[in-house]
Design a protein around this motif. Sequence first.
Motif, PDB file in Angstrom:
ATOM      1  N   PHE A 139      15.182  13.716   1.105  1.00 24.28           N
ATOM      2  CA  PHE A 139      14.438  14.843   1.644  1.00 24.28           C
ATOM      3  C   PHE A 139      15.317  15.541   2.668  1.00 24.28           C
ATOM      4  O   PHE A 139      16.323  14.981   3.115  1.00 24.28           O
ATOM      5  CB  PHE A 139      13.094  14.406   2.242  1.00 24.28           C
ATOM      6  N   GLN A 140      14.962  16.752   3.016  1.00 27.26           N
ATOM      7  CA  GLN A 140      15.812  17.564   3.877  1.00 27.26           C
ATOM      8  C   GLN A 140      14.998  18.163   5.014  1.00 27.26           C
ATOM      9  O   GLN A 140      13.816  18.500   4.857  1.00 27.26           O
ATOM     10  CB  GLN A 140      16.451  18.693   3.057  1.00 27.26           C
ATOM     11  N   ARG A 141      15.637  18.281   6.149  1.00 30.65           N
ATOM     12  CA  ARG A 141      15.074  19.022   7.280  1.00 30.65           C
ATOM     13  C   ARG A 141      16.245  19.701   7.959  1.00 30.65           C
ATOM     14  O   ARG A 141      17.180  19.039   8.406  1.00 30.65           O
ATOM     15  CB  ARG A 141      14.357  18.097   8.248  1.00 30.65           C
ATOM     16  N   GLY A 142      16.179  21.038   7.993  1.00 36.95           N
ATOM     17  CA  GLY A 142      17.308  21.788   8.524  1.00 36.95           C
ATOM     18  C   GLY A 142      18.545  21.473   7.707  1.00 36.95           C
ATOM     19  O   GLY A 142      18.477  21.329   6.486  1.00 36.95           O
ATOM     20  N   PRO A 143      19.690  21.289   8.373  1.00 39.24           N
ATOM     21  CA  PRO A 143      20.923  20.987   7.635  1.00 39.24           C
ATOM     22  C   PRO A 143      21.055  19.521   7.245  1.00 39.24           C
ATOM     23  O   PRO A 143      21.978  19.150   6.528  1.00 39.24           O
ATOM     24  CB  PRO A 143      22.014  21.368   8.633  1.00 39.24           C
ATOM     25  N   ALA A 144      20.138  18.677   7.701  1.00 39.17           N
ATOM     26  CA  ALA A 144      20.256  17.236   7.464  1.00 39.17           C
ATOM     27  C   ALA A 144      19.544  16.825   6.180  1.00 39.17           C
ATOM     28  O   ALA A 144      18.392  17.172   5.962  1.00 39.17           O
ATOM     29  CB  ALA A 144      19.674  16.464   8.643  1.00 39.17           C
ATOM     30  N   VAL A 145      20.256  16.068   5.341  1.00 36.43           N
ATOM     31  CA  VAL A 145      19.675  15.489   4.128  1.00 36.43           C
ATOM     32  C   VAL A 145      19.568  13.983   4.365  1.00 36.43           C
ATOM     33  O   VAL A 145      20.556  13.322   4.699  1.00 36.43           O
ATOM     34  CB  VAL A 145      20.540  15.768   2.880  1.00 36.43           C
ATOM     35  N   PHE A 146      18.359  13.456   4.209  1.00 39.41           N
ATOM     36  CA  PHE A 146      18.079  12.044   4.406  1.00 39.41           C
ATOM     37  C   PHE A 146      17.914  11.385   3.051  1.00 39.41           C
ATOM     38  O   PHE A 146      17.224  11.921   2.183  1.00 39.41           O
ATOM     39  CB  PHE A 146      16.790  11.867   5.221  1.00 39.41           C
ATOM     40  N   THR A 147      18.539  10.234   2.845  1.00 38.50           N
ATOM     41  CA  THR A 147      18.456   9.511   1.585  1.00 38.50           C
ATOM     42  C   THR A 147      17.983   8.095   1.873  1.00 38.50           C
ATOM     43  O   THR A 147      18.550   7.407   2.731  1.00 38.50           O
ATOM     44  CB  THR A 147      19.817   9.481   0.869  1.00 38.50           C
ATOM     45  N   LEU A 148      16.956   7.675   1.130  1.00 42.46           N
ATOM     46  CA  LEU A 148      16.340   6.372   1.348  1.00 42.46           C
ATOM     47  C   LEU A 148      16.740   5.402   0.243  1.00 42.46           C
ATOM     48  O   LEU A 148      16.705   5.750  -0.936  1.00 42.46           O
ATOM     49  CB  LEU A 148      14.819   6.512   1.393  1.00 42.46           C
ATOM     50  N   TYR A 149      17.081   4.177   0.649  1.00 41.14           N
ATOM     51  CA  TYR A 149      17.465   3.111  -0.274  1.00 41.14           C
ATOM     52  C   TYR A 149      16.652   1.856   0.018  1.00 41.14           C
ATOM     53  O   TYR A 149      16.396   1.526   1.179  1.00 41.14           O
ATOM     54  CB  TYR A 149      18.946   2.749  -0.111  1.00 41.14           C
ATOM     55  N   SER A 150      16.292   1.159  -1.028  1.00 38.69           N
ATOM     56  CA  SER A 150      15.702  -0.169  -0.878  1.00 38.69           C
ATOM     57  C   SER A 150      16.842  -1.176  -0.919  1.00 38.69           C
ATOM     58  O   SER A 150      17.657  -1.151  -1.841  1.00 38.69           O
ATOM     59  CB  SER A 150      14.717  -0.462  -2.015  1.00 38.69           C
ATOM     60  N   LEU A 151      16.896  -2.034   0.084  1.00 34.11           N
ATOM     61  CA  LEU A 151      17.919  -3.072   0.115  1.00 34.11           C
ATOM     62  C   LEU A 151      17.406  -4.363  -0.496  1.00 34.11           C
ATOM     63  O   LEU A 151      18.102  -5.363  -0.522  1.00 34.11           O
ATOM     64  CB  LEU A 151      18.392  -3.306   1.557  1.00 34.11           C
ATOM     65  N   GLY A 152      16.169  -4.315  -0.973  1.00 32.84           N
ATOM     66  CA  GLY A 152      15.587  -5.473  -1.637  1.00 32.84           C
ATOM     67  C   GLY A 152      14.814  -6.349  -0.681  1.00 32.84           C
ATOM     68  O   GLY A 152      14.710  -6.077   0.513  1.00 32.84           O
ATOM     69  N   SER A 153      14.282  -7.413  -1.243  1.00 35.74           N
ATOM     70  CA  SER A 153      13.462  -8.319  -0.438  1.00 35.74           C
ATOM     71  C   SER A 153      14.320  -9.412   0.169  1.00 35.74           C
ATOM     72  O   SER A 153      15.413  -9.698  -0.298  1.00 35.74           O
ATOM     73  CB  SER A 153      12.353  -8.921  -1.290  1.00 35.74           C
ATOM     74  N   GLN A 154      13.792  -9.976   1.201  1.00 32.27           N
ATOM     75  CA  GLN A 154      14.422 -11.108   1.868  1.00 32.27           C
ATOM     76  C   GLN A 154      13.691 -12.364   1.389  1.00 32.27           C
ATOM     77  O   GLN A 154      12.673 -12.745   1.961  1.00 32.27           O
ATOM     78  CB  GLN A 154      14.307 -10.951   3.386  1.00 32.27           C
ATOM     79  N   PRO A 155      14.162 -12.998   0.312  1.00 28.69           N
ATOM     80  CA  PRO A 155      13.416 -14.096  -0.305  1.00 28.69           C
ATOM     81  C   PRO A 155      13.193 -15.289   0.607  1.00 28.69           C
ATOM     82  O   PRO A 155      12.259 -16.046   0.409  1.00 28.69           O
ATOM     83  CB  PRO A 155      14.250 -14.468  -1.524  1.00 28.69           C
ATOM     84  N   ALA A 156      14.018 -15.474   1.615  1.00 32.45           N
ATOM     85  CA  ALA A 156      13.845 -16.621   2.504  1.00 32.45           C
ATOM     86  C   ALA A 156      12.646 -16.441   3.432  1.00 32.45           C
ATOM     87  O   ALA A 156      12.159 -17.404   4.006  1.00 32.45           O
ATOM     88  CB  ALA A 156      15.110 -16.846   3.329  1.00 32.45           C
ATOM     89  N   GLN A 157      12.198 -15.209   3.574  1.00 30.59           N
ATOM     90  CA  GLN A 157      11.054 -14.947   4.442  1.00 30.59           C
ATOM     91  C   GLN A 157       9.769 -15.099   3.650  1.00 30.59           C
ATOM     92  O   GLN A 157       9.699 -14.770   2.481  1.00 30.59           O
ATOM     93  CB  GLN A 157      11.125 -13.533   5.018  1.00 30.59           C
ATOM     94  N   SER A 158       8.759 -15.613   4.308  1.00 35.29           N
ATOM     95  CA  SER A 158       7.465 -15.748   3.663  1.00 35.29           C
ATOM     96  C   SER A 158       6.421 -15.147   4.586  1.00 35.29           C
ATOM     97  O   SER A 158       6.314 -15.570   5.731  1.00 35.29           O
ATOM     98  CB  SER A 158       7.169 -17.218   3.408  1.00 35.29           C
ATOM     99  N   PRO A 159       5.713 -14.123   4.174  1.00 33.27           N
ATOM    100  CA  PRO A 159       5.812 -13.485   2.860  1.00 33.27           C
ATOM    101  C   PRO A 159       7.093 -12.659   2.747  1.00 33.27           C
ATOM    102  O   PRO A 159       7.713 -12.334   3.754  1.00 33.27           O
ATOM    103  CB  PRO A 159       4.568 -12.587   2.808  1.00 33.27           C
ATOM    104  N   ARG A 160       7.452 -12.359   1.518  1.00 28.74           N
ATOM    105  CA  ARG A 160       8.678 -11.593   1.274  1.00 28.74           C
ATOM    106  C   ARG A 160       8.586 -10.222   1.916  1.00 28.74           C
ATOM    107  O   ARG A 160       7.567  -9.557   1.854  1.00 28.74           O
ATOM    108  CB  ARG A 160       8.937 -11.463  -0.217  1.00 28.74           C
ATOM    109  N   VAL A 161       9.671  -9.799   2.545  1.00 23.84           N
ATOM    110  CA  VAL A 161       9.741  -8.531   3.247  1.00 23.84           C
ATOM    111  C   VAL A 161      10.827  -7.695   2.589  1.00 23.84           C
ATOM    112  O   VAL A 161      11.910  -8.189   2.294  1.00 23.84           O
ATOM    113  CB  VAL A 161      10.083  -8.761   4.743  1.00 23.84           C
ATOM    114  N   ILE A 162      10.541  -6.427   2.339  1.00 17.67           N
ATOM    115  CA  ILE A 162      11.529  -5.519   1.763  1.00 17.67           C
ATOM    116  C   ILE A 162      12.178  -4.716   2.884  1.00 17.67           C
ATOM    117  O   ILE A 162      11.491  -4.187   3.755  1.00 17.67           O
ATOM    118  CB  ILE A 162      10.880  -4.577   0.730  1.00 17.67           C
TER     119      ILE A 162
END
Length: 104
Positions: A26-49
Amino acid sequence: MGSADEGPYNLRSDGKPGVDGYLGDFQRGPAVFTLYSLGSQPAQSPRVIEYLLDVEDGAGPRECCRFTDDPDDVAEWSPTWLGDPWCGWILERCNALIDNPDTD
Protein backbone atom coordinates in the motif's frame (compact mmCIF):
# COMPACT_ATOMS: atom_id res chain seq x y z
CA MET A 1 2.12 -1.98 -7.26
CA GLY A 2 2.89 -5.67 -7.30
CA SER A 3 6.14 -6.18 -5.41
CA ALA A 4 5.75 -9.91 -5.96
CA ASP A 5 5.81 -9.36 -9.74
CA GLU A 6 9.23 -7.71 -9.85
CA GLY A 7 11.19 -10.94 -9.91
CA PRO A 8 13.99 -12.39 -7.84
CA TYR A 9 15.99 -9.15 -7.77
CA ASN A 10 13.34 -7.47 -5.65
CA LEU A 11 14.69 -8.11 -2.15
CA ARG A 12 13.13 -7.53 1.24
CA SER A 13 14.99 -5.43 3.80
CA ASP A 14 16.25 -8.68 5.37
CA GLY A 15 17.85 -9.71 2.06
CA LYS A 16 15.40 -12.49 1.21
CA PRO A 17 13.49 -12.52 -2.12
CA GLY A 18 10.48 -10.19 -2.22
CA VAL A 19 8.21 -13.04 -3.25
CA ASP A 20 8.82 -14.95 0.01
CA GLY A 21 5.84 -14.36 2.28
CA TYR A 22 4.49 -11.45 0.21
CA LEU A 23 1.02 -10.37 1.38
CA GLY A 24 0.62 -7.09 -0.51
CA ASP A 25 1.52 -3.44 -0.48
CA PHE A 26 0.00 0.00 0.00
CA GLN A 27 1.12 3.57 -0.50
CA ARG A 28 0.92 6.85 1.36
CA GLY A 29 2.57 9.86 -0.20
CA PRO A 30 5.91 8.82 -1.71
CA ALA A 31 6.26 5.82 0.62
CA VAL A 32 5.33 2.31 -0.53
CA PHE A 33 4.84 -0.20 2.28
CA THR A 34 5.15 -3.94 1.61
CA LEU A 35 3.96 -6.57 4.07
CA TYR A 36 5.47 -10.06 4.40
CA SER A 37 4.56 -13.03 6.55
CA LEU A 38 7.65 -14.51 8.15
CA GLY A 39 5.68 -17.57 9.17
CA SER A 40 4.78 -19.05 12.49
CA GLN A 41 7.02 -19.65 15.43
CA PRO A 42 6.32 -23.37 16.00
CA ALA A 43 8.13 -23.47 19.35
CA GLN A 44 5.59 -21.05 20.79
CA SER A 45 2.27 -22.32 22.03
CA PRO A 46 -0.08 -21.18 20.73
CA ARG A 47 1.66 -20.64 17.42
CA VAL A 48 2.34 -16.99 16.64
CA ILE A 49 2.80 -15.57 13.14
CA GLU A 50 5.44 -12.87 12.68
CA TYR A 51 5.20 -10.13 10.03
CA LEU A 52 7.74 -7.80 8.44
CA LEU A 53 6.71 -4.44 7.00
CA ASP A 54 9.19 -2.77 4.65
CA VAL A 55 9.03 0.79 3.40
CA GLU A 56 10.46 2.06 0.10
CA ASP A 57 10.64 5.78 -0.58
CA GLY A 58 13.34 5.78 -3.23
CA ALA A 59 16.29 4.72 -1.08
CA GLY A 60 15.69 0.96 -1.24
CA PRO A 61 13.58 -1.18 1.06
CA ARG A 62 14.08 -0.60 4.75
CA GLU A 63 12.40 -2.24 7.70
CA CYS A 64 9.52 -0.17 9.03
CA CYS A 65 8.32 -2.55 11.74
CA ARG A 66 7.85 -6.15 12.84
CA PHE A 67 4.83 -7.46 14.67
CA THR A 68 2.98 -10.68 15.39
CA ASP A 69 -0.64 -11.78 15.41
CA ASP A 70 -0.52 -12.09 19.21
CA PRO A 71 -2.83 -9.35 20.53
CA ASP A 72 -0.59 -8.93 23.60
CA ASP A 73 2.52 -8.17 21.52
CA VAL A 74 3.47 -4.61 20.64
CA ALA A 75 4.80 -3.73 17.18
CA GLU A 76 8.57 -3.19 17.08
CA TRP A 77 9.08 -0.03 15.03
CA SER A 78 12.42 0.90 13.50
CA PRO A 79 13.87 4.00 15.17
CA THR A 80 12.94 6.14 12.17
CA TRP A 81 9.25 5.24 12.53
CA LEU A 82 8.96 4.99 16.32
CA GLY A 83 6.21 7.40 17.40
CA ASP A 84 5.38 8.53 13.87
CA PRO A 85 1.77 9.75 13.50
CA TRP A 86 1.26 7.32 10.58
CA CYS A 87 1.87 4.23 12.79
CA GLY A 88 -1.80 3.60 13.66
CA TRP A 89 -2.87 3.98 10.03
CA ILE A 90 -0.03 1.73 8.89
CA LEU A 91 -1.05 -1.09 11.27
CA GLU A 92 -4.69 -0.79 10.15
CA ARG A 93 -3.59 -1.27 6.53
CA CYS A 94 -1.40 -4.22 7.54
CA ASN A 95 -4.32 -5.90 9.31
CA ALA A 96 -6.48 -5.38 6.20
CA LEU A 97 -3.80 -7.12 4.07
CA ILE A 98 -3.52 -9.98 6.56
CA ASP A 99 -7.30 -10.46 6.37
CA ASN A 100 -7.34 -10.17 2.57
CA PRO A 101 -3.83 -10.74 1.07
CA ASP A 102 -3.02 -9.47 -2.41
CA THR A 103 -1.33 -12.69 -3.53
CA ASP A 104 -2.97 -13.10 -6.96
